[in-house]
Design an enzyme around this catalytic site. Structure first.
Site, mmCIF file in Angstrom:
data_model
loop_
_atom_site.group_PDB
_atom_site.id
_atom_site.type_symbol
_atom_site.label_atom_id
_atom_site.label_comp_id
_atom_site.label_asym_id
_atom_site.label_seq_id
_atom_site.Cartn_x
_atom_site.Cartn_y
_atom_site.Cartn_z
ATOM 1 N N LYS A 40 -38.483 -19.028 29.686
ATOM 2 C CA LYS A 40 -39.215 -17.777 29.418
ATOM 3 C C LYS A 40 -40.622 -18.099 28.946
ATOM 4 O O LYS A 40 -40.916 -19.190 28.447
ATOM 5 C CB LYS A 40 -38.486 -16.913 28.389
ATOM 6 C CG LYS A 40 -38.362 -17.497 26.982
ATOM 7 C CD LYS A 40 -39.579 -17.263 26.087
ATOM 8 C CE LYS A 40 -39.425 -17.961 24.744
ATOM 9 N NZ LYS A 40 -40.698 -18.069 23.987
ATOM 10 N N ALA B 272 -38.810 -28.832 23.970
ATOM 11 C CA ALA B 272 -39.618 -28.479 22.786
ATOM 12 C C ALA B 272 -40.979 -27.952 23.206
ATOM 13 O O ALA B 272 -42.022 -28.430 22.772
ATOM 14 C CB ALA B 272 -39.767 -29.692 21.863
ATOM 15 N N MET C 278 -40.577 -22.559 25.393
ATOM 16 C CA MET C 278 -40.115 -21.847 26.592
ATOM 17 C C MET C 278 -38.619 -21.552 26.561
ATOM 18 O O MET C 278 -38.025 -21.186 27.571
ATOM 19 C CB MET C 278 -40.462 -22.659 27.838
ATOM 20 C CG MET C 278 -41.964 -22.863 28.011
ATOM 21 S SD MET C 278 -42.360 -23.959 29.387
ATOM 22 C CE MET C 278 -42.049 -22.848 30.746
ATOM 23 N N ASP D 133 -33.347 -16.511 20.427
ATOM 24 C CA ASP D 133 -33.719 -16.350 21.840
ATOM 25 C C ASP D 133 -32.515 -16.298 22.784
ATOM 26 O O ASP D 133 -32.659 -15.930 23.951
ATOM 27 C CB ASP D 133 -34.629 -17.500 22.297
ATOM 28 C CG ASP D 133 -36.052 -17.366 21.777
ATOM 29 O OD1 ASP D 133 -36.420 -16.255 21.358
ATOM 30 O OD2 ASP D 133 -36.785 -18.370 21.800
#
Length: 296
Positions: free
Chosen positions: A11, A97, A100, A137
């Site tokens: 994302k 890391a 995203m 997330d």
């Protein structure tokens, strides 16, 4: 069925605003999240022995109980008293890391995959509730539908996202950024510019990509750029190559640019590859975890 293969998508954030801090250290946020068609492949295989094994093509992620996918499998095993074991193999394409949600996306894939493999019949909402225990997330990554995220990122309101043919240039420099340190460095009383998410949502609704690009704001960006000027340099390269807009994703260090045409994005990619290894041209997506193979 004892083997399943899934796509686990990354994302980007089209905006990030931070509204305050909770007692437990989490921050209240308001941000627009967009899935992109850059994905890992997650393969899950049932084992006769009662254990969880994690393997990967990446040397940069833990393969033990510290890995979020291990935790995802363990939660479902314990919750539903599953006595079988699993082997989880992650073919990494999403930078690690990077801001995203690569790890969260992998955990989401494990929850969706084991739900099918073990025939648990959990609804998407039930999976999201379990996923929230793993990370803020994870619920978004399960569905992947563009969303306005509020609370600590778990309250999702579906919105119209970028058109699926939007060209996005991604560059992840070889930097380590501590999300915790970025948030600690944020002075909420001295934010010069905040995103107007209502306006941004209207721009998305009308498919005005130029207006979207010009309205993107990530209030974490200045904190990270203060420590790593390179992020600003990458943005400048993208803008020089006709990006409609460029911004850091999450707490960084990944930078993305939105482009009207693919040719400009590819020219920008070529220039960035002179200095950086992890550079991609992708499209936006409306999908999250996607099952792409089930085998006996």
């Amino acid at each position: 069925m004892d083997f399943i293969r899934l796509k686990s998508r990354a994302k980007i954030n089209l905006s990030i605003d931070v509204l305050g801090k909770r007692q437990d250290g989490y921050h209240f946020v308001e941000m627009i999240m967009q899935t992109i068609d850059l994905y890992d492949i997650v393969k899950i295989k049932e084992l006769d022995e009662d254990e969880i094994k994690v393997k990967s093509t990446s040397l940069d992620i833990p393969l033990d109980e510290d890995n979020i996918v291990y935790k995802a499998a363990k939660i479902l095993k314990n919750k539903f008293y599953i006595k079988k074991g699993v082997e989880i193999f992650i073919e990494k394409n999403i930078p690690v890391a990077a801001g995203m949600a690569g790890g969260s996306s992998n955990a989401a894939a494990v929850l969706v995959g084991l739900n099918h493999l073990w025939e648990l019949r959990l609804s998407e909402d039930e999976l999201k509730e379990i996923g929230l225990n793993l990370g803020a997330d994870v619920p978004f990554c399960i569905s992947g539908r563009p969303a306005l995220a509020q609370g600590i990122g778990e309250k999702l309101t579906n919105i119209k996202g970028l058109p699926c043919d939007t060209n996005i240039l991604i560059c992840k420099p070889d930097l380590f950024v501590s999300t915790k340190e970025v948030y600690q460095g944020l002075d909420l009383n001295n934010i010069k510019k905040r995103p107007n998410n209502k306006y941004l949502i209207e721009c998305l609704k009308s498919e005005d990509i130029k207006a979207v690009s010009e309205s993107m704001v990530n209030i974490l960006e200045n904190v990270t750029i203060g420590k790593h000027k390179e992020i600003s340099d990458i943005k400048q390269v993208m803008m020089k190559n006709n990006a409609l807009g460029s911004m850091m994703s999450g707490s960084g260090p990944t930078v993305f640019g939105l482009f009207k045409n693919k040719e400009d994005a590819l020219i920008g990619k070529k220039e960035l590859l002179k200095k950086y290894k992890q550079v991609y041209v992708v499209n936006s997506s409306q999908k999250g975890v996607e099952i792409c193979g089930e085998f006996n």
